[in-house]
Design a protein around this motif. Structure first.
Motif, PDB file in Angstrom:
ATOM      1  N   ASP A  54      -5.921 -15.890  -0.730  1.00  0.00           N
ATOM      2  CA  ASP A  54      -6.263 -15.994  -2.147  1.00  0.00           C
ATOM      3  C   ASP A  54      -7.449 -15.120  -2.531  1.00  0.00           C
ATOM      4  OD1 ASP A  54      -7.815 -17.529  -0.464  1.00  0.00           O
ATOM      5  OD2 ASP A  54      -8.378 -18.949  -2.056  1.00  0.00           O
ATOM      6  N   LEU A  55      -8.219 -14.620  -1.552  1.00  0.00           N
ATOM      7  CA  LEU A  55      -9.409 -13.816  -1.863  1.00  0.00           C
ATOM      8  C   LEU A  55      -9.238 -12.342  -1.523  1.00  0.00           C
ATOM      9  CD1 LEU A  55     -12.365 -16.122  -0.717  1.00  0.00           C
ATOM     10  CD2 LEU A  55     -11.669 -15.569  -3.048  1.00  0.00           C
ATOM     11  N   ILE A  56      -8.477 -12.021  -0.500  1.00  0.00           N
ATOM     12  CA  ILE A  56      -8.386 -10.639  -0.011  1.00  0.00           C
ATOM     13  C   ILE A  56      -7.045 -10.033  -0.410  1.00  0.00           C
ATOM     14  CG2 ILE A  56      -8.482  -9.141   2.009  1.00  0.00           C
ATOM     15  CD1 ILE A  56     -10.154 -11.188   3.410  1.00  0.00           C
ATOM     16  N   GLU A  57      -7.135  -8.827  -0.915  1.00  0.00           N
ATOM     17  CA  GLU A  57      -5.946  -8.046  -1.271  1.00  0.00           C
ATOM     18  C   GLU A  57      -5.964  -6.746  -0.475  1.00  0.00           C
ATOM     19  OE1 GLU A  57      -4.618  -5.348  -5.066  1.00  0.00           O
ATOM     20  OE2 GLU A  57      -5.398  -7.358  -5.486  1.00  0.00           O
ATOM     21  N   THR A  58      -4.852  -6.414   0.162  1.00  0.00           N
ATOM     22  CA  THR A  58      -4.781  -5.200   0.970  1.00  0.00           C
ATOM     23  C   THR A  58      -4.373  -4.009   0.117  1.00  0.00           C
ATOM     24  OG1 THR A  58      -2.494  -5.670   1.592  1.00  0.00           O
ATOM     25  CG2 THR A  58      -4.235  -6.461   3.065  1.00  0.00           C
ATOM     26  N   SER A  59      -4.762  -2.822   0.584  1.00  0.00           N
ATOM     27  CA  SER A  59      -4.436  -1.578  -0.120  1.00  0.00           C
ATOM     28  C   SER A  59      -4.220  -0.479   0.905  1.00  0.00           C
ATOM     29  CB  SER A  59      -5.564  -1.193  -1.083  1.00  0.00           C
ATOM     30  OG  SER A  59      -5.356   0.103  -1.624  1.00  0.00           O
ATOM     31  N   HIS A  60      -3.129   0.259   0.731  1.00  0.00           N
ATOM     32  CA  HIS A  60      -2.812   1.387   1.606  1.00  0.00           C
ATOM     33  C   HIS A  60      -2.913   2.660   0.762  1.00  0.00           C
ATOM     34  CE1 HIS A  60       0.312   3.859   4.032  1.00  0.00           C
ATOM     35  NE2 HIS A  60      -0.916   4.055   4.485  1.00  0.00           N
ATOM     36  N   ASP A  61      -4.128   3.247   0.739  1.00  0.00           N
ATOM     37  CA  ASP A  61      -4.376   4.391  -0.137  1.00  0.00           C
ATOM     38  C   ASP A  61      -5.559   5.182   0.396  1.00  0.00           C
ATOM     39  OD1 ASP A  61      -4.241   6.160  -2.200  1.00  0.00           O
ATOM     40  OD2 ASP A  61      -4.548   4.698  -3.809  1.00  0.00           O
ATOM     41  N   ASP A  62      -5.715   6.395  -0.129  1.00  0.00           N
ATOM     42  CA  ASP A  62      -6.891   7.191   0.174  1.00  0.00           C
ATOM     43  C   ASP A  62      -8.114   6.550  -0.474  1.00  0.00           C
ATOM     44  OD1 ASP A  62      -8.713   9.698  -1.003  1.00  0.00           O
ATOM     45  OD2 ASP A  62      -8.097   9.928   1.086  1.00  0.00           O
ATOM     46  N   ALA A  63      -9.197   6.448   0.261  1.00  0.00           N
ATOM     47  CA  ALA A  63     -10.378   5.733  -0.233  1.00  0.00           C
ATOM     48  C   ALA A  63     -10.928   6.367  -1.504  1.00  0.00           C
ATOM     49  CB  ALA A  63     -11.448   5.692   0.854  1.00  0.00           C
TER      50      ALA A  63
END
Length: 572
Positions: free
Chosen positions: A149-158
């Motif tokens: 509920d708190l962390i969302e993942t992301s697969h992208d260039d920073a």
């Protein structure tokens, strides 16, 4: 034979099963309140950075409270100039302040999971990584720790992810940058995607570049020339701070350092980002060039700019910018007659916020069970809190005493002597690895005011204060020079080796120099030697002018020093 082969295969299978069990056990890591499982060897995890993560959690825990209070205060100030309809109708409620954190380079996701479990008042955390395997590992660890509920993942260039959040409504309250090597490529996007008053946490691990081994590379990456000095670790911190400030100024933003740490193989800075074009004009007064003497290690700072009072009837507190006179040093060092190296620009303003550091230290002391490195954190923060904020860089005892060829006294003895002298500020610097870094009130370490000098007996067992009238202020090197003179006065044999010119007149040949120095390398007189000013260099150690050496040691009146120091040609 068949049975033997069967047993051999069976044993091999058992060994493989045991090895896989051990490997699986090694991939489960417990740190703080988080537990992660590594599904691939390609995912990076560094156990040495536990101190870094513990310190970041302590800083964020204090920062989130300050951030929410600051946002509420700003909101109330805006409402004061307008009609508050909600208060009149009785429906007024305190607005919820969102606190979002971005970990741009997550790897295993351990840092984000610890933030979610251990830092209060967090609304959302985005754990980003460019590696697809790393993102899959982060997702599995999030589910394993129950923080979906708190962390969302992301697969992208920073950088691209931060550029997408440039709009003020989408900015982050805090951004954590912990790259492998130099962080400069992420700074341009980071300073644009942080909320006004938000926190930027930056780590740099390329210490060889920042510490002076490759000054040309340091200029390419950070926009400053590094110097190989004893205080190279603190200079690395100040180079990184000026780099962040330069990126922020391009967008009418500026930084306020809260805490700057040099530990192990990296440096870590915690800075707040604010907006304001007026404050950006003050950046020149916060940056300085560094003149470093290659002989005695003396450091002189040259500010890029300054501000002076310019009062008017409407605004008595008005100031005006100016350009200071340059250079602050001559061609040769006034203490050892050596040349200077030029480095910088560096951040010459304070690198810590004392009030903030005190609150972080209190938080660590009240919650020691939350941090695996609590003892080390208390020690580092306590030393940081004692540092002098208005004394950039530091000096080391071994270098100061080695320059005057004296045995280095213990740090406790040095601090005791400086306390006895009064009106002296002398503190240790946390960035010094060996623990002998001395930070002074002036640019030459601690300043000893007129009327007080240090003397030491021939035995050297203890030091006491000798109240004699002096003509000028002296730094820590003045202390050791005074100690050297005291030893000369107590030891007749040693004093006899000092008086090179005590037995000759102005027209007599200079017996010490003879044909070794001089423009024509001929026999010359003492008067001719004085007229030359600076003799030709014959070795790494430069000869000194007799008059200058006597002036550099105003421990006693010049007449009392005698001919031992007046006619001296070379400092040995």
């Amino acid at each position: 034979m068949k049975y033997f082969r069967f047993l051999l295969r069976y044993n091999l299978k058992i060994m493989k099963m045991e090895a896989s069990t051990v490997a699986t056990a090694k991939k489960s890591i417990q740190e703080g309140q988080a537990e992660i499982r590594l599904t691939s060897e390609k995912v990076f995890y560094n156990p040495v950075q536990e101190f870094n993560r513990d310190l970041s959690i302590a800083v964020l825990s204090v920062f989130t409270k300050d951030y929410m209070e600051e946002k509420l205060t700003r909101a109330l100030k805006v409402k004061k100039s307008e009609k508050i309809v909600n208060d009149a109708t009785g429906n007024g409620t305190n607005p919820e302040i969102p606190v979002t954190i971005l970990e741009a380079l997550s790897a295993t996701g351990l840092r984000s999971i610890r933030y979610a479990k251990e830092v209060p008042n967090i609304t959302k955390i985005i754990a980003n990584d460019l590696s697809e395997q790393a993102v899959e590992t982060i997702k599995s660890n999030i589910v394993h720790n129950g923080v979906e509920d708190l962390i969302e993942t992301s697969h992208d260039d920073a950088c691209m992810l931060m550029y997408k959040h440039k709009h003020p409504s989408q900015r982050f309250a805090a951004i954590d940058l912990d790259p492998y090597g130099c962080p400069s490529i992420f700074l341009d996007s980071a300073v644009q995607s942080v909320q006004d008053g938000g926190l930027l946490l930056v780590t740099a691990t390329d210490m060889a570049v920042l510490a002076g081994n490759s000054p040309e590379t340091c200029y390419c990456k950070y926009g400053a020339v590094s110097l190989k000095t004893k205080c190279c670790h603190e200079m690395a911190l100040r180079i990184l701070l000026q780099c962040i400030e330069q990126h922020a100024n391009r967008y009418s933003r500026y930084i306020v350092p809260l805490l700057s740490i040099s530990a192990d193989f990296y440096i870590r800075v915690f800075v707040k980002i604010y907006s304001g074009a007026i404050h950006c004009k003050k950046t020149t007064s916060k940056l300085s060039m560094v003149y470093h003497c290659v002989g005695c290690d003396n450091i002189t700072l040259q500010p890029l700019g300054g501000f002076k009072p310019n009062p008017t009837e409407k605004n008595p507190q008005q100031t005006k910018g100016y350009l200071p006179a340059a250079p602050p040093v001559g061609e040769y060092c006034s203490h050892c007659n050596q040349r200077h190296h030029l480095g910088g620009p560096i951040w010459s303003a304070p690198i810590h916020d004392d009030a903030f550091v005190s609150r972080v230290l209190t938080h660590v002391q009240d919650n020691p069970a939350l941090f695996g490195t609590a003892k080390r954190m208390r020690g580092v923060l306590a030393m940081v809190r004692e540092e002098l904020p208005d004394a950039p860089l530091y000096y080391t005892q071994d270098k100061l005493f080695g320059r005057v060829h004296l045995e280095t006294m213990p740090m406790l003895t040095m601090r005791y002597v400086t306390l006895l002298l009064g009106a002296v500020r002398h503190r240790q610097a946390h960035a010094r690895r060996a623990g002998h870094g001395a930070r002074g009130a002036a640019r030459r370490a601690a300043v000893l005011h007129a009327g007080q000098t240090v003397r030491e007996g021939a035995s050297g067992d203890h030091a006491h204060v000798d109240h004699e009238v002096c003509d000028s202020e002296r730094g820590l090197q003045g202390v050791v020079l005074a100690r050297r003179q005291a030893v000369h006065q107590d030891s007749g044999a040693r004093a006899a080796r000092v008086g090179h010119h005590s037995h000759v007149g102005k027209d007599a040949p200079c017996q010490t120099c003879q044909t070794r120095v001089g423009p024509s390398r001929e026999v010359h007189t003492v008067a001719t030697h004085q007229e030359w000013g600076r003799p030709e260099r014959t070795s790494r150690r430069q000869p000194h002018q007799p008059a200058r050496r006597a002036a550099a040691l105003p421990v006693q009146p010049r007449a009392a020093l005698g001919a031992r120091l007046q006619g001296r040609c070379q400092y040995r």
